[in-house]
Write a protein that holds these residues in place. Sequence first.
Motif, PDB file in Angstrom:
ATOM      1  N   ASN A 167      -6.719   0.005   3.360  1.00 20.58           N
ATOM      2  CA  ASN A 167      -5.857   0.909   4.144  1.00 20.58           C
ATOM      3  C   ASN A 167      -5.641   2.271   3.503  1.00 20.58           C
ATOM      4  O   ASN A 167      -5.161   3.195   4.164  1.00 20.58           O
TER       5      ASN A 167
ATOM      6  N   ASN B 107      -8.089  -3.946  -1.768  1.00 19.29           N
ATOM      7  CA  ASN B 107      -7.932  -4.799  -0.586  1.00 19.29           C
ATOM      8  C   ASN B 107      -9.249  -4.693   0.178  1.00 19.29           C
ATOM      9  O   ASN B 107      -9.405  -3.883   1.086  1.00 19.29           O
TER      10      ASN B 107
ATOM     11  N   THR C 255       0.831  -1.208   0.000  1.00 18.24           N
ATOM     12  CA  THR C 255       0.000   0.000   0.000  1.00 18.24           C
ATOM     13  C   THR C 255       0.863   1.255   0.000  1.00 18.24           C
ATOM     14  O   THR C 255       0.582   2.218  -0.734  1.00 18.24           O
TER      15      THR C 255
ATOM     16  N   ASP D 108      -4.165  -1.255  -5.532  1.00 17.34           N
ATOM     17  CA  ASP D 108      -3.533  -1.814  -4.336  1.00 17.34           C
ATOM     18  C   ASP D 108      -4.209  -3.152  -4.023  1.00 17.34           C
ATOM     19  O   ASP D 108      -5.408  -3.208  -3.772  1.00 17.34           O
TER      20      ASP D 108
HETATM   21 MG    MG Z   1      -1.928  -3.037   2.036  1.00 17.11          MG
END
Ligand code: MG
Length: 255
Positions: free
Chosen positions: A45, A40, A17, A117
């Motif tokens: 995140n 994700n 990330t 990501d």
């Molecule tokens: Mg991550």
Amino acid sequence: MGKAICVSGSKGGIGKTTIAINLALSLNNKGKNVILVDANFTSPNIGIYLGHPVTPKSIHEVLSNKISLEEAMYIHKSGLKLIPGNISLSSLSNVNPSRLKNKISSLKKDYDFVIIDSAAGLGKESLSALESSDETLIVLNPELPSVTEALKSIRVSQELGKGIAGVVVNRKRDKYCMTIQEIESMLEFPIISVIPEDEIIKKAQAERDLVVNLYPNSGAAKGYEKLSSYLLGESYKEAKENTVWEVFKEVLGLK
Ligand SMILES: [Mg+2]
Ligand SMILES: Nc1ncnc2c1ncn2[C@@H]1O[C@H](COP(=O)(O)OP(=O)(O)OP(=O)(O)O)[C@@H](O)[C@H]1O
């Protein structure tokens, strides 16, 4: 038509990330039209790292067919455009990861780069991120368990017919880690950038900002800049600070 790059590496906590957000901003700063997407779904995140921890409009609602991509877009103060994930557990239940590919395809019509990501592992959600991308950017730490996981990501990406954008070594230290030569010979792919272990990353995170934005002269920021230059096919020249000696040499015509 833009290019979608999935930041993967299969192992958890290796810096995927952090690399995805800094790479996206570096490409953006070089004049490209970039969007960063959090794929994700179980542990998103990006919003947390960039100061949008609560995101009622997110990729989760897009993949639940509740809102459009445009409605889920946020703009960080650095200028980076992003589509974060929703951290609430309830938002996960209606998410259909197989819808991601179509959504990424439509973003590619409007953006030069879609940076995705990915989650750790090679389960359904990370496979949906790999399948939605044109190329995989492999991230690893210079340790054997991470390199073997990276190898799996490379193989799965190749089986899906995806190109390997390159391999990035993250959290390089002086001691107790594999050398670049050892990693290259295991993976049979060149290392395109090495990001050092750098505390400044935590400092930027604490400020809900990016190293590339706040600390462009740090070792980590230079690693991200080198990475974006490579992906753009440009040669990377490290910006030198103008020390008194450098200025003196210039005045004397010695450089
Ligand atoms: Mg991550
Ligand atoms: N080069 C680095 N130097 C120091 N700390 C780093 C570096 N890269 C990442 N970190 C730290 O490592 C932690 C994990 O990073 P990150 O969340 O980017 O990993 P990840 O691979 O995305 O994790 P996950 O698999 O859970 O999604 C963060 O706290 C981050 O600050």
